[in-house]
Design a protein around this motif. Structure first.
Motif, PDB file in Angstrom:
ATOM      1  N   GLY A 198      -3.136   5.453 -13.699  1.00 40.68           N
ATOM      2  CA  GLY A 198      -4.457   5.542 -14.310  1.00 40.68           C
ATOM      3  C   GLY A 198      -5.413   6.385 -13.478  1.00 40.68           C
ATOM      4  N   GLN A 199      -5.078   6.610 -12.215  1.00 46.01           N
ATOM      5  CA  GLN A 199      -5.907   7.448 -11.358  1.00 46.01           C
ATOM      6  C   GLN A 199      -5.418   8.891 -11.441  1.00 46.01           C
ATOM      7  N   SER A 200      -6.350   9.808 -11.288  1.00 42.75           N
ATOM      8  CA  SER A 200      -5.950  11.213 -11.231  1.00 42.75           C
ATOM      9  C   SER A 200      -5.315  11.473  -9.869  1.00 42.75           C
ATOM     10  N   MET A 201      -4.600  12.581  -9.760  1.00 44.87           N
ATOM     11  CA  MET A 201      -3.979  12.922  -8.494  1.00 44.87           C
ATOM     12  C   MET A 201      -5.061  13.104  -7.432  1.00 44.87           C
ATOM     13  N   THR A 202      -6.172  13.741  -7.790  1.00 46.37           N
ATOM     14  CA  THR A 202      -7.260  13.953  -6.839  1.00 46.37           C
ATOM     15  C   THR A 202      -7.794  12.622  -6.333  1.00 46.37           C
ATOM     16  N   GLN A 203      -8.005  11.672  -7.236  1.00 51.33           N
ATOM     17  CA  GLN A 203      -8.520  10.362  -6.834  1.00 51.33           C
ATOM     18  C   GLN A 203      -7.502   9.633  -5.960  1.00 51.33           C
ATOM     19  N   SER A 204      -6.221   9.741  -6.284  1.00 47.20           N
ATOM     20  CA  SER A 204      -5.180   9.108  -5.469  1.00 47.20           C
ATOM     21  C   SER A 204      -5.185   9.663  -4.048  1.00 47.20           C
ATOM     22  N   VAL A 205      -5.314  10.975  -3.934  1.00 47.68           N
ATOM     23  CA  VAL A 205      -5.345  11.607  -2.613  1.00 47.68           C
ATOM     24  C   VAL A 205      -6.581  11.139  -1.844  1.00 47.68           C
ATOM     25  N   LYS A 206      -7.723  11.098  -2.500  1.00 45.48           N
ATOM     26  CA  LYS A 206      -8.954  10.648  -1.846  1.00 45.48           C
ATOM     27  C   LYS A 206      -8.831   9.194  -1.391  1.00 45.48           C
ATOM     28  N   THR A 207      -8.252   8.354  -2.226  1.00 39.80           N
ATOM     29  CA  THR A 207      -8.090   6.938  -1.887  1.00 39.80           C
ATOM     30  C   THR A 207      -7.228   6.781  -0.645  1.00 39.80           C
ATOM     31  N   VAL A 208      -6.104   7.467  -0.608  1.00 37.36           N
ATOM     32  CA  VAL A 208      -5.194   7.359   0.530  1.00 37.36           C
ATOM     33  C   VAL A 208      -5.819   7.984   1.776  1.00 37.36           C
ATOM     34  N   ALA A 209      -6.539   9.095   1.629  1.00 39.79           N
ATOM     35  CA  ALA A 209      -7.126   9.798   2.770  1.00 39.79           C
ATOM     36  C   ALA A 209      -8.228   8.988   3.443  1.00 39.79           C
ATOM     37  N   THR A 210      -8.858   8.063   2.723  1.00 35.64           N
ATOM     38  CA  THR A 210      -9.933   7.275   3.317  1.00 35.64           C
ATOM     39  C   THR A 210      -9.423   6.068   4.096  1.00 35.64           C
ATOM     40  N   THR A 218       0.846  -1.186   0.000  1.00 36.04           N
ATOM     41  CA  THR A 218       0.000   0.000   0.000  1.00 36.04           C
ATOM     42  C   THR A 218       0.883   1.238   0.000  1.00 36.04           C
ATOM     43  N   PRO A 219       0.794   2.073  -1.030  1.00 40.79           N
ATOM     44  CA  PRO A 219       1.669   3.249  -1.073  1.00 40.79           C
ATOM     45  C   PRO A 219       1.239   4.317  -0.065  1.00 40.79           C
ATOM     46  N   SER A 220       2.207   5.104   0.381  1.00 41.90           N
ATOM     47  CA  SER A 220       1.907   6.227   1.256  1.00 41.90           C
ATOM     48  C   SER A 220       1.223   7.305   0.433  1.00 41.90           C
ATOM     49  N   LEU A 221       0.722   8.329   1.089  1.00 43.88           N
ATOM     50  CA  LEU A 221       0.089   9.440   0.385  1.00 43.88           C
ATOM     51  C   LEU A 221       1.064  10.070  -0.603  1.00 43.88           C
ATOM     52  N   THR A 222       2.298  10.277  -0.161  1.00 42.50           N
ATOM     53  CA  THR A 222       3.314  10.877  -1.033  1.00 42.50           C
ATOM     54  C   THR A 222       3.574   9.998  -2.245  1.00 42.50           C
ATOM     55  N   ASP A 223       3.738   8.686  -2.018  1.00 37.50           N
ATOM     56  CA  ASP A 223       3.989   7.774  -3.132  1.00 37.50           C
ATOM     57  C   ASP A 223       2.806   7.712  -4.088  1.00 37.50           C
TER      58      ASP A 223
END
Length: 102
Positions: free
Chosen positions: A31-43, A5-10
């Motif tokens: 394939g994910q946008s930066m916004t989606q990546s941030v949302k995924t990690v934040a949840t 599982t990557p960190s938020l930064t990764d």
């Protein structure tokens, strides 16, 4: 955290197509946008260290010279910043005649 599982930064770097320091070869965009990546990690469920259980952080900002002096004191007295901070706050409570709220 699971090593897979990557960190938020990764996750942010991966969504931008950038390599993390541990990677040696180029990687395709996730394939994910930066916004989606941030949302995924934040949840994700956060798992702070057990030493923080029941504690509340206090942030104090100092000039760089003061921060360097604190690091020097910690090294010189084989203490952590946490230990120095607790000592400083205990002295502060003592100075103002307050009992340490333990």
């Amino acid at each position: 955290m699971d090593p897979a599982t990557p960190s938020l930064t990764d996750a942010i770097k991966a969504s931008a197509g950038r390599l993390t320091p541990l990677e040696r070869r180029p990687r395709q965009r996730s394939g994910q946008s930066m916004t989606q990546s941030v949302k995924t990690v934040a949840t994700r469920q956060r798992k702070p260290p057990a030493t923080r259980s029941g504690r509340k952080g206090i942030v104090v900002y100092f000039d760089q010279r003061v921060a360097a002096a604190i690091r020097r004191l910690a090294t010189e007295y084989d203490a952590t910043n946490q230990e120095l901070g607790e000592m400083a706050f205990k002295f502060l409570f003592e100075k103002f005649g307050e009992a340490w709220p333990a």
